[in-house]
Design an enzyme around this catalytic site. Structure first.
Site, short mmCIF file in Angstrom:
data_model
loop_
_atom_site.label_atom_id
_atom_site.label_comp_id
_atom_site.label_asym_id
_atom_site.label_seq_id
_atom_site.Cartn_x
_atom_site.Cartn_y
_atom_site.Cartn_z
N TYR A 180 0.85 -1.16 -0.19
CA TYR A 180 0.11 -0.05 -0.06
C TYR A 180 1.12 1.25 0.03
O TYR A 180 0.49 2.33 -0.55
CB TYR A 180 -0.94 -0.01 1.20
N ASP A 206 -4.91 -3.86 3.91
CA ASP A 206 -3.60 -3.01 3.33
C ASP A 206 -3.35 -3.46 1.90
O ASP A 206 -3.08 -2.79 0.85
CB ASP A 206 -2.52 -3.62 4.04
N HIS A 244 -9.25 -5.60 10.06
CA HIS A 244 -8.23 -5.15 9.51
C HIS A 244 -7.37 -6.13 8.64
O HIS A 244 -6.65 -5.84 7.48
CB HIS A 244 -7.08 -4.41 10.63
N ASP A 262 -6.74 3.10 9.76
CA ASP A 262 -6.05 3.13 8.51
C ASP A 262 -6.85 2.15 7.41
O ASP A 262 -6.84 2.66 6.26
CB ASP A 262 -4.67 2.15 8.86
N ILE A 274 -5.46 8.63 11.63
CA ILE A 274 -6.76 9.63 11.52
C ILE A 274 -6.56 10.26 10.29
O ILE A 274 -7.82 10.40 9.50
CB ILE A 274 -6.32 10.79 12.61
N GLY A 275 -5.41 10.42 9.72
CA GLY A 275 -5.36 10.99 8.28
C GLY A 275 -6.02 10.08 7.33
O GLY A 275 -6.56 10.52 6.22
N TRP A 276 -5.82 8.76 7.54
CA TRP A 276 -6.19 7.90 6.54
C TRP A 276 -7.82 8.03 6.29
O TRP A 276 -8.55 7.98 5.38
CB TRP A 276 -5.87 6.57 6.84
N THR A 330 3.51 1.79 11.04
CA THR A 330 3.31 1.70 12.50
C THR A 330 2.18 0.70 12.95
O THR A 330 0.93 0.80 12.33
CB THR A 330 2.96 3.07 13.09
#
Length: 427
Positions: free
Chosen positions: A80, A127, A171, A184, A256-258, A373
């Site tokens: 990814y 992912d 996930h 994510d 959080i950005g994802w 991470t």
């Protein structure tokens, strides 16, 4: 899907009739062949060291630098972070129409997809699905059936993919990720889903599924300050899970950005009357307020652990700052959030630009990017390596920069950008 009539494609663009595309390509080629650079057959170089930021097209400089560092064969496997970068490179291609950028992306994907559309991946994690966006892009650009066949493999995998009791995709299917929702993950599958639906006429399913996933994840992960925790474990068995809530302990910025980018991408794609749209707008509104609240006033960027920037060992991270900037800019542009968030995004943009520079070799360097991470505690996150030119950061930067370039051009001209050939002539 028929190839004759124009249709709305991957990113809201219009697929042109093949004959018109051929004519445009011939005209572009004729114009390019009149330039000294074309006659010299030399690819454009990144700007020289010392060039001012105002004069530098940082997207082009970054793509040129990355293609100089890696071939399409050496850039990495089916992963990814590589896919995120190449998606960003495609956005630069959409603006510049430099055919080398698309050809590079195609050579990468063709390492994994054979002539019949077979793809040697298990898709046992979210992912592993993110690169599906590249399959949709290549079908959109080439019309080759094999890319749809490969994309269908991901779409069909979701029919049997494990879920939480309320329908959220795990996930990953491994025992160590069972029953877990990571912020994510929504970006790894849902932008692909809505783009797949638009390209292949499956919007009834993809709009419903993508909005469901974002709603389920948001309902578990978002807390009172508007931010999302990194992860949630329905079984509460993970070492990091709160025994009563199942939540991870921290707000890791890139997780959080994802989510922020995914919810904007999905809102852009689904119908205005989609039943979950109000819920997603509510989640995004609270998230935008939380992001604004924790923006570093000194730099405009955001911290690795978002809400603990007052601690001396916390640090501002470049990939999430790019993601937040993109999401706030696009959300304000689309009216999903209040218009003042465009100013928050502009402060973020200037903060990220302070992290990019040109080395002595004329190539770009983007600094302070957290490496990949897992879920952890505060000490774990702040101790993560602060990398330069990590693909998480490069991809997020290109997505952000193309949004800010496009938005800035529209504001200056009062119109949408006309697609250009590589030499700047309109197609």
């Amino acid at each position: 899907m028929g190839r004759g009539a124009p249709t709305v494609g991957v990113h809201g663009t219009t697929r042109r009739h093949p004959a018109l595309l051929l004519l445009a390509a011939v005209l572009c080629l004729a114009a390019l062949l009149t330039t000294p650079a074309a006659r010299a057959a030399a690819p454009p170089a990144a700007p020289a060291p010392g060039t001012s930021a105002a004069a530098t097209d940082w997207s082009v400089a970054m793509v040129e630098s990355t293609m100089a560092r890696y071939t399409a064969e050496s850039i990495g496997g089916w992963s990814y972070p590589t896919g995120l970068y190449l998606y960003g490179q495609y956005l630069v291609y959409e603006r510049t129409h430099d055919p080398r950028y698309l050809a590079y992306l195609k050579r990468y994907v063709d390492r994994f997809v054979d002539a019949d559309g077979n793809i040697d991946q298990n898709f046992d994690s979210l992912d592993s699905m993110q690169n599906g966006r590249l399959l949709v892009i290549l079908h959109h650009e080439t019309g080759e059936q094999r890319y749809q066949t490969a994309a269908d493999t991901i779409r069909k995998r979701l029919d049997s993919y494990p879920r939480t009791s309320d329908g959220g995709f795990w996930h990953a299917t491994s025992a160590s990720r069972a029953h877990q929702l990571w912020s994510d993950g929504v970006y790894m599958v849902n932008p692909f889903l809505v783009e797949y639906g638009a390209e292949f006429g499956d919007t009834a399913y993809t709009s419903d599924e993508a909005t469901r996933q974002l709603a389920v994840y948001g309902s578990h992960l978002q807390v009172d300050n508007g931010l999302l925790r990194h992860a949630y474990d329905e079984s509460k068995a993970a070492s990091w899970a709160d025994p009563s809530t199942g939540l991870a302990p921290e707000h890791w910025c890139r997780a959080i950005g994802w989510y922020a980018m995914a919810v904007v991408n999905v809102l852009d794609a689904v119908p205005a009357d989609q039943p979950r749209r109000p819920q997603l707008l509510s989640i995004l509104g609270r998230l935008a307020a939380g992001i604004e609240h924790y923006q570093d006033p000194a730099t405009g960027r955001w911290f690795q652990v978002v809400d603990k920037g007052s601690r001396t060992d916390d640090w501002t991270e470049t990939s999430c700052s790019s993601m937040f900037t993109f999401a706030l800019s696009r959300a304000a542009e689309q009216g999903y959030v209040d218009a003042h968030y465009a100013d928050v995004a502009e402060r973020g943009y200037q903060g990220v630009l302070a992290r990019i520079s040109l080395g002595d070799d004329g190539r770009t360097n983007l600094t302070d990017i957290s490496v990949g991470t897992n879920v952890g505690d505060y000490a774990f996150y702040v101790a993560r390596t602060r990398a330069t030119n990590d693909f998480h950061g490069l991809g997020a930067f290109l997505i952000m920069n193309e949004q800010m370039i496009r938005q800035g051009t529209q504001e200056r001209t009062g119109r949408h950008i006309t697609p250009l050939c590589a030499n700047g002539h309109p197609m």
